[in-house]
Design a protein around this motif. Structure first.
Motif, PDB file in Angstrom:
ATOM      1  N   ASP A  32      -5.143  10.189   2.174  1.00 37.81           N
ATOM      2  CA  ASP A  32      -5.023   9.182   2.252  1.00 37.81           C
ATOM      3  C   ASP A  32      -3.899   9.582   3.665  1.00 37.81           C
ATOM      4  O   ASP A  32      -2.883  10.809   3.183  1.00 37.81           O
ATOM      5  CB  ASP A  32      -3.502   7.857   0.598  1.00 37.81           C
ATOM      6  CG  ASP A  32      -4.716   8.092  -0.316  1.00 37.81           C
ATOM      7  OD1 ASP A  32      -3.839   7.473  -1.094  1.00 37.81           O
ATOM      8  OD2 ASP A  32      -5.708   8.015  -0.146  1.00 37.81           O
ATOM      9  N   ARG A  49      -0.699   2.108   6.687  1.00 34.70           N
ATOM     10  CA  ARG A  49      -1.646   3.290   6.071  1.00 34.70           C
ATOM     11  C   ARG A  49      -3.142   2.900   5.532  1.00 34.70           C
ATOM     12  O   ARG A  49      -3.549   2.421   5.654  1.00 34.70           O
ATOM     13  CB  ARG A  49      -0.703   3.803   4.247  1.00 34.70           C
ATOM     14  CG  ARG A  49      -0.400   2.538   3.426  1.00 34.70           C
ATOM     15  CD  ARG A  49      -1.490   2.349   2.603  1.00 34.70           C
ATOM     16  NE  ARG A  49      -0.988   1.265   1.645  1.00 34.70           N
ATOM     17  CZ  ARG A  49      -1.660   0.753   0.763  1.00 34.70           C
ATOM     18  NH1 ARG A  49      -3.326   0.928   0.850  1.00 34.70           N
ATOM     19  NH2 ARG A  49      -1.602  -0.275  -0.199  1.00 34.70           N
ATOM     20  N   THR A  50      -3.952   3.891   5.884  1.00 33.90           N
ATOM     21  CA  THR A  50      -5.185   3.689   5.129  1.00 33.90           C
ATOM     22  C   THR A  50      -4.976   4.608   4.035  1.00 33.90           C
ATOM     23  O   THR A  50      -5.411   5.795   4.338  1.00 33.90           O
ATOM     24  CB  THR A  50      -5.661   3.962   5.978  1.00 33.90           C
ATOM     25  OG1 THR A  50      -7.462   3.606   5.311  1.00 33.90           O
ATOM     26  CG2 THR A  50      -5.833   5.305   7.369  1.00 33.90           C
ATOM     27  N   THR A  51      -6.335   4.434   2.661  1.00 27.20           N
ATOM     28  CA  THR A  51      -6.216   5.529   1.779  1.00 27.20           C
ATOM     29  C   THR A  51      -7.534   6.011   1.804  1.00 27.20           C
ATOM     30  O   THR A  51      -8.753   4.898   2.693  1.00 27.20           O
ATOM     31  CB  THR A  51      -6.076   4.667   0.747  1.00 27.20           C
ATOM     32  OG1 THR A  51      -6.790   3.298   0.373  1.00 27.20           O
ATOM     33  CG2 THR A  51      -4.842   3.541   0.561  1.00 27.20           C
ATOM     34  N   GLN A  52      -8.071   6.515   1.047  1.00 28.32           N
ATOM     35  CA  GLN A  52      -9.730   7.198   0.741  1.00 28.32           C
ATOM     36  C   GLN A  52     -11.070   6.410   0.307  1.00 28.32           C
ATOM     37  O   GLN A  52     -12.055   6.093   0.964  1.00 28.32           O
ATOM     38  CB  GLN A  52      -9.688   8.806   0.064  1.00 28.32           C
ATOM     39  CG  GLN A  52      -9.206   8.418  -1.592  1.00 28.32           C
ATOM     40  CD  GLN A  52      -8.775   9.310  -1.922  1.00 28.32           C
ATOM     41  OE1 GLN A  52     -10.121  10.320  -2.508  1.00 28.32           O
ATOM     42  NE2 GLN A  52      -7.857   9.865  -2.863  1.00 28.32           N
ATOM     43  N   SER A  55      -8.357   0.699   1.607  1.00 29.11           N
ATOM     44  CA  SER A  55      -7.190   0.125   1.373  1.00 29.11           C
ATOM     45  C   SER A  55      -6.461   0.511   2.151  1.00 29.11           C
ATOM     46  O   SER A  55      -6.252   1.333   2.864  1.00 29.11           O
ATOM     47  CB  SER A  55      -6.746   0.582   0.278  1.00 29.11           C
ATOM     48  OG  SER A  55      -5.795  -0.458  -0.079  1.00 29.11           O
ATOM     49  N   ARG A  96       0.239  12.508   6.119  1.00 26.59           N
ATOM     50  CA  ARG A  96      -0.626  11.906   4.590  1.00 26.59           C
ATOM     51  C   ARG A  96       0.312  10.937   4.373  1.00 26.59           C
ATOM     52  O   ARG A  96       1.395  11.106   4.611  1.00 26.59           O
ATOM     53  CB  ARG A  96      -0.381  13.090   4.256  1.00 26.59           C
ATOM     54  CG  ARG A  96      -1.045  12.771   2.717  1.00 26.59           C
ATOM     55  CD  ARG A  96      -1.428  14.221   1.898  1.00 26.59           C
ATOM     56  NE  ARG A  96      -0.053  15.079   1.558  1.00 26.59           N
ATOM     57  CZ  ARG A  96       0.651  16.141   1.297  1.00 26.59           C
ATOM     58  NH1 ARG A  96      -1.253  16.703   0.379  1.00 26.59           N
ATOM     59  NH2 ARG A  96       0.914  16.814   0.611  1.00 26.59           N
ATOM     60  N   TRP A  97       0.078  10.164   4.008  1.00 31.83           N
ATOM     61  CA  TRP A  97       0.851   9.163   2.912  1.00 31.83           C
ATOM     62  C   TRP A  97       0.409   9.130   1.072  1.00 31.83           C
ATOM     63  O   TRP A  97      -0.424   9.306   1.247  1.00 31.83           O
ATOM     64  CB  TRP A  97       0.023   7.631   3.158  1.00 31.83           C
ATOM     65  CG  TRP A  97       1.179   7.061   2.480  1.00 31.83           C
ATOM     66  CD1 TRP A  97       2.302   6.094   2.902  1.00 31.83           C
ATOM     67  CD2 TRP A  97       0.347   5.940   1.280  1.00 31.83           C
ATOM     68  NE1 TRP A  97       1.818   4.848   2.643  1.00 31.83           N
ATOM     69  CE2 TRP A  97       1.692   5.145   2.028  1.00 31.83           C
ATOM     70  CE3 TRP A  97      -1.078   5.379   0.901  1.00 31.83           C
ATOM     71  CZ2 TRP A  97       1.570   3.964   0.150  1.00 31.83           C
ATOM     72  CZ3 TRP A  97      -0.375   5.532  -0.073  1.00 31.83           C
ATOM     73  CH2 TRP A  97       0.571   3.858  -0.704  1.00 31.83           C
TER      74      TRP A  97
END
Length: 114
Positions: A32, A49-52, A55, A96-97
């Motif tokens: 993420d 943010r953008t997740t794996q 989202s 990273r988030w």
């Protein structure tokens, strides 16, 4: 981990820029990721943010103006910034988030000025 943010520059209010963040040393598709920024004299803050699972989420200050995306095949995250405002002037970083890697990289400077 290496985090290389680029694409910043000088833009007039109302203009657009597209930032890129190339990541190496980690499994990008399983990470993420987030964009952060630090304006002069202020603390670093979350931007998007953008997740794996693809989202996405945004800070209220950029919602509706910025769009975050990622290309896992290129290990790269993007930030499309439209309707830029003077207050968007900052050094933009990727990491990273929500838990950042210890190293932050150089960042890329965005200056919004008339």
């Amino acid at each position: 981990v290496q985090l290389q943010a680029y694409g910043g520059g000088l833009v007039q209010p109302g203009g657009s820029l597209r930032l890129s963040c190339r990541v190496s040393g980690t499994i990008f598709s399983a990470t993420d990721m987030g964009w952060y920024r630090q304006a002069p004299g202020k603390q670093r803050e979350f931007v998007a943010r953008t997740t794996q699972t693809n989202s996405v989420g945004y800070a209220d200050s950029v919602k509706g103006r910025f769009t975050v995306s990622r290309d896992n095949a290129k290990n790269t995250m993007y930030l499309q910034m439209n309707s830029l405002q003077l207050e968007d002037t900052a050094l933009y970083y990727c990491n990273r988030w929500p838990s950042a890697f210890r190293q932050w990289g150089q960042g890329t400077l965005v200056t919004v000025s008339s």
